[in-house]
Design a protein around this motif. Structure first.
Motif, short mmCIF file in Angstrom:
data_model
loop_
_atom_site.label_atom_id
_atom_site.label_comp_id
_atom_site.label_asym_id
_atom_site.label_seq_id
_atom_site.Cartn_x
_atom_site.Cartn_y
_atom_site.Cartn_z
N ASP A 248 1.12 -1.20 -0.48
CA ASP A 248 -0.60 0.24 -0.39
C ASP A 248 0.66 1.22 -0.09
N ILE A 249 1.98 1.23 0.75
CA ILE A 249 2.47 2.58 1.49
C ILE A 249 3.29 2.75 -0.46
N ALA A 250 3.90 1.22 -0.90
CA ALA A 250 5.05 1.99 -2.09
C ALA A 250 4.22 1.82 -3.17
N ASN A 251 2.56 1.76 -3.26
CA ASN A 251 1.80 2.54 -4.37
C ASN A 251 1.15 3.91 -4.04
N LEU A 252 1.71 4.31 -2.91
CA LEU A 252 1.42 5.75 -2.97
C LEU A 252 2.97 6.18 -3.30
N VAL A 253 3.55 6.12 -2.43
CA VAL A 253 5.17 6.35 -2.98
C VAL A 253 4.98 6.70 -4.73
N HIS A 254 4.27 5.55 -5.19
CA HIS A 254 4.57 5.84 -7.16
C HIS A 254 3.80 6.55 -7.44
N VAL A 255 2.58 7.20 -6.76
CA VAL A 255 1.34 7.55 -7.64
C VAL A 255 1.79 8.42 -6.52
N GLN A 256 2.12 9.40 -5.42
CA GLN A 256 2.10 10.63 -5.36
C GLN A 256 3.53 11.42 -5.90
N THR A 257 4.72 10.26 -5.89
CA THR A 257 5.86 11.45 -6.31
C THR A 257 6.54 11.24 -8.24
N GLY A 258 5.83 9.88 -8.96
CA GLY A 258 5.96 9.97 -10.50
C GLY A 258 6.91 8.69 -10.17
N LEU A 259 7.11 7.80 -9.03
CA LEU A 259 8.79 7.16 -9.83
C LEU A 259 8.16 5.75 -10.18
N SER A 260 8.82 5.43 -10.45
CA SER A 260 8.31 3.93 -11.30
C SER A 260 7.40 3.00 -10.23
N VAL A 261 6.86 1.54 -10.12
CA VAL A 261 6.98 0.76 -8.85
C VAL A 261 7.82 0.27 -9.16
N ALA B 55 9.14 2.54 -6.51
CA ALA B 55 9.08 3.35 -5.05
C ALA B 55 9.13 1.84 -4.06
N GLU B 56 8.76 0.32 -4.46
CA GLU B 56 8.91 -0.66 -3.76
C GLU B 56 10.22 -0.98 -3.45
N LYS B 57 11.63 0.25 -4.19
CA LYS B 57 12.78 -0.05 -3.56
C LYS B 57 12.58 1.02 -2.66
N GLU B 58 12.19 1.68 -2.81
CA GLU B 58 12.46 3.01 -1.79
C GLU B 58 11.53 2.48 -0.45
N VAL B 59 10.83 1.50 -0.57
CA VAL B 59 9.67 0.75 0.77
C VAL B 59 11.42 -0.25 1.36
N GLU B 60 11.41 -0.95 0.36
CA GLU B 60 12.06 -2.12 1.17
C GLU B 60 13.89 -1.11 1.65
N LEU B 61 13.89 -0.04 1.56
CA LEU B 61 15.02 0.13 2.17
C LEU B 61 15.20 1.44 3.66
N SER B 62 13.76 1.82 3.37
CA SER B 62 13.03 2.28 4.78
C SER B 62 12.71 1.25 5.99
N ILE B 63 12.21 0.07 5.69
CA ILE B 63 12.65 -0.85 5.87
C ILE B 63 13.72 -1.78 6.82
N ASN B 64 14.26 -1.19 6.16
CA ASN B 64 16.14 -1.53 6.04
C ASN B 64 16.82 -0.98 7.40
N LYS B 65 16.42 0.40 6.66
CA LYS B 65 16.96 1.34 7.60
C LYS B 65 16.22 1.51 8.86
N LEU B 66 15.16 1.33 9.34
CA LEU B 66 14.74 1.12 10.60
C LEU B 66 15.21 -0.18 11.71
N SER B 67 15.36 -1.40 10.74
CA SER B 67 16.31 -2.34 11.70
C SER B 67 17.65 -1.92 12.03
#
Length: 796
Positions: free
Chosen positions: A594-607, A610-622
């Motif tokens: 859901d959040i990757a889709n929002l990143v895609h729709v909001q910023t215009g990044l490719s799917v 956007a999924e890569k940014e979410v993955e990096l964000s999960i890793n960053k919290l860890s």
């Protein structure tokens, strides 16, 4: 023998008088001054220069005799000096770590040859700093010069650093800036105060004689502290660091606002510090310490004596005995005498009693050491201490009340605690909001002790390894602010512009844009105003959603919620904080699509992006969860008997205005840095791309974070920046935005003082989220999220 005035050991023990001081000679210093015709020029490019047609400032000693004059620098001299420093930086930074360390160590031998001249010159100018203290500084920072590339990898020197000092700055505080800047490979321009100028010029000459490349250390004299702003205007200057009193520091900070150069701020002079005596203390030693430090003619800090009620009579009796032989202290002027008289009279009118060795003379610029017993915390004698020999005395009953009194002052420079109970000493030390705590001692200084400015006592860390980073930047990033000229601004109108209206398309109810809520105090809520703003697609056409338009009252509510929960969160163990961050990572993992889709729709990044940014964000919290318990300070090796401890503490409540690029990754990176170190945080998401942050609120609601620890407020970036800047409780602001916003924060966040991390949105990485994930950037954020406290416990 009849008529003998020789005192017995018993007499000396009863009075505790000091022996007569040895006669001092200033022959070496006078010879050096005579060699320069008592007119000292500027030291630029490795030599003294005496520009024609310059004004000069005269320096007098404590007796009013002329010591020398110094040339007043002008704008043309600054250009010459900056050009020399650029060349000096290329040569100095091009040397190996071993070569720089060897030269700094060579200065120890050079100082041994000329130490007598230097110490005499310091004494004549009233800028006392013993050669042994300077030798210790040189030895300590030469070691760090040797180990920079080994122990501080992925960091590089800033370039040309300007060190500015006020007229009342102590020479030791000035050298605590100059030497680490040189050790890290920077070139330095020193703008000293009037009393420190001659010793600093002599040191620059000795450094050059020891082999320091021409231009690596330049000294310009004769200008007041505002001249530091003229130095900052030169585009070759990369950083300004200030030491001295707070008033001049505020003036310098306002004058440099908008120039694109950051100012680190260490107001060493004039802070109000508590001297706390518990009933478990060795009263005789404590009173002796009070006498030693409270009634000096020239002192770095003002002391307030706090005594436990059960030993008040004993302390006052010993104070009367020890003060009986003290003489009147000379004041700087008759005007200062009038101010001291006014403070004493007002304290007496409010019920204070005096302890004095003699009656104050009816006139003249001198006054006897005076203890004001029984003053209230709100008394002007406590709140606005005069520079005269006055010592307010307050009482307390419990340990908690002692901490409350100790934290009463807006200054957070230092505190002295006297007790034989080590547990009580350590508990009190950790509870006091100060940078240095001395147990059963006072005024202990060593370069290995990291000391951060707490409250109004500075925005940077001096001393220790931690103090080196103000003169370094990560190799992976450029300067956070581009050099620029200040914009002509009406600061009262910044952030008052309204957002442009967006007219929605005629859509049916089924496809109407979704309304979002912000997050304050653990609850999703509307803004206090009830207004919303439209969030448009990247192309600026259709309306994607509506988010609340937060304002000053929303910030107030968020800060109140953060303050309530912060102390409990800060006391949690690192393991508990790590567990909460792991829960955030799991929550984000559960909503990644859901959040990757929002990143895609909001910023215009490719799917995929956007999924890569979410993955990096999960890793960053860890990563932040793993980081919680890895760097926590520890014991420090002191050159004298005793133990020194350093603590990395949370700043408090931090306000963050997030960037537009990588809206999710930037948010979780900053969020992890702040809460992993024990802070509470107010997040202002990107005004253009707020939806990923608003969707992340669901992750926050499902986590075990205390309600109010993390708050998310959306709306106009400038309006919310103004609200954050003007809130007195916020300890720090991290800002990504316009140069006008950076200028506004630099000008405004001086009273009360806030730590600023400013980044222009014009300066962004061009490689996706790569910079946010660089290990050194993570380390830099961790260091910006903590402040350091040193505790010194003598053993002999």
């Amino acid at each position: 023998m009849a008529g003998s005035t020789t005192k017995t050991v018993q007499d000396i023990f009863q009075s505790m008088e000091y022996g007569p001081a040895a006669a001092s000679s200033t022959a070496s210093a006078q010879a050096w001054l005579d060699h320069h015709s008592r007119s000292l020029g500027l030291f630029i490019d490795g030599k003294f220069i005496h520009p024609a047609g310059r004004q000069s400032r005269s320096l007098t000693d404590s007796k009013g005799a002329n010591v020398c004059s110094t040339v007043c620098v002008v704008d043309d001299d600054v250009s010459q000096c900056a050009s020399s420093s650029v060349g000096g930086f290329k040569t100095w930074s091009g040397l190996t770590c071993y070569q720089r360390a060897k030269l700094l160590l060579k200065m120890v031998g050079t100082l041994g040859q000329h130490g007598q001249c230097w110490s005499e010159l310091c004494e004549a100018c009233g800028a006392s700093c013993s050669p042994s203290n300077l030798v210790r500084l040189l030895q300590y920072y030469s070691s760090w010069a040797q180990l920079r590339d080994t122990l501080i990898t992925n960091w590089t020197p800033l370039g040309v650093v300007a060190v500015v000092a006020s007229d009342d700055c102590f020479l030791y505080a000035l050298m605590l800036k100059v030497l680490p800047a040189l050790a890290m490979g920077n070139s330095v321009i020193v703008v000293p105060g009037q009393s420190t100028a001659p010793p600093m010029l002599l040191l620059a000459q000795l450094f050059t004689a020891a082999g320091l490349p021409a231009g690596a250390l330049n000294v310009v004299t004769g200008g007041d502290v505002t001249f530091g702003a003229k130095v900052a205007q030169n585009p070759s200057i990369n950083h300004i660091t200030y030491s001295g009193n707070k008033q001049d520091g505020v003036t310098l900070s306002k004058a440099t606002a908008g120039m694109g150069v950051l100012v680190s701020f260490s107001p060493f002079i004039g802070a109000t510090c508590p001297f706390i005596i518990f009933e478990s203390a060795d009263i005789d030693s404590a009173v002796d310490g009070v006498i030693e430090t409270a009634f000096k003619k020239k002192k770095e800090v003002h002391w307030v004596l706090c005594v436990q009620e059960s030993v008040l009579d004993s302390v006052v009796a010993r104070l009367r005995l020890r003060m009986s032989g003290l003489k009147c202290v000379g004041l700087n002027s008759d005007e200062e005498r009038v101010q001291v008289d006014a403070v004493v009279q007002e304290a007496q009118q409010q019920g204070a009693t005096l302890v004095q060795p003699c009656v104050a003379p009816s006139s003249g610029a001198q006054y006897p050491p005076t203890v004001l017993c029984g003053v209230a915390p709100s008394s002007p004698s406590v709140v606005n201490l005069s520079s005269g020999p006055l010592l307010p005395l307050m009482t307390f009953r419990s340990n908690t009340e002692a901490v409350t009194l100790g934290n009463h002052s807006p200054d957070g420079r230092a505190a002295s605690i006297w007790t034989e109970d080590l547990t009580l000493a350590l508990e009190t030390a950790k509870s006091l909001a100060v940078g240095s705590v001395w147990v059963n001692s006072h005024s202990v200084s060593d370069p290995c002790l990291p000391v951060s400015g707490h409250k109004d006592s500075g925005t940077c860390t001096d001393g220790g390894r931690e103090g080196l980073y103000q003169f370094l930047r990560p190799c992976s990033s450029s300067s956070p602010l581009p050099r620029s000229s200040p914009v002509s601004m009406d600061y009262s109108k910044f952030g008052t512009a309204t957002s442009p209206a967006v007219i929605p398309d005629d859509l049916d109810a089924a496809s109407a844009p979704k309304p979002y809520l912000q997050f304050i105090g653990g609850k999703a809520c509307k803004s206090v105003s009830g207004c919303s703003v439209a969030v448009q697609s990247p192309e600026g056409g259709s309306v994607l959603a509506y988010c609340p338009e937060g304002g000053r009252k929303d910030v107030r509510n968020a800060v109140e919620a953060a303050v309530k929960v912060h102390s409990g969160w800060m006391k949690k163990s690192p393991a508990a904080r790590a567990q909460s961050l792991h829960s955030l990572a799991k929550g984000l993992e559960a909503k990644r699509r859901d959040i990757a889709n929002l990143v895609h729709v909001q910023t215009g990044l490719s799917v995929d992006e956007a999924e890569k940014e979410v993955e990096l964000s999960i890793n960053k919290l860890s990563d932040w969860a793993a980081y919680c318990d890895k760097i926590q300070g520890g014991a420090l090796p002191m050159p004298q008997s005793g133990s020194a401890l350093s603590y990395a503490e949370a700043l408090g409540v931090v306000g963050v205005v997030l960037p537009d690029k990588n809206p999710l990754l930037s948010m979780v990176t900053v969020l992890g840095a702040t809460i992993a170190t024990g802070n509470a945080v107010i997040l202002v998401p990107s005004q253009r791309f707020p939806l990923p942050a608003l969707a992340f609120i669901q992750v926050l609601q499902a986590s075990d974070l205390p309600a109010g620890l993390v708050n998310v407020i959306t709306g106009n970036r400038d309006q919310l920046t103004v609200a954050l800047a003007n809130h007195s409780v916020l300890k720090a602001i991290w800002y990504w935005g316009s140069m006008e916003g950076c200028q506004y924060l630099q000008y405004t966040c001086t009273s009360p003082l806030k730590t600023l991390c400013l980044f222009s949105q014009n300066v962004e990485d061009e490689d996706g989220g790569k910079e946010w994930c660089h290990p050194v950037v993570m380390e830099d954020m961790w260091r910006n999220a903590v402040q350091w406290k040193s505790v010194w416990i003598p053993t002999a």
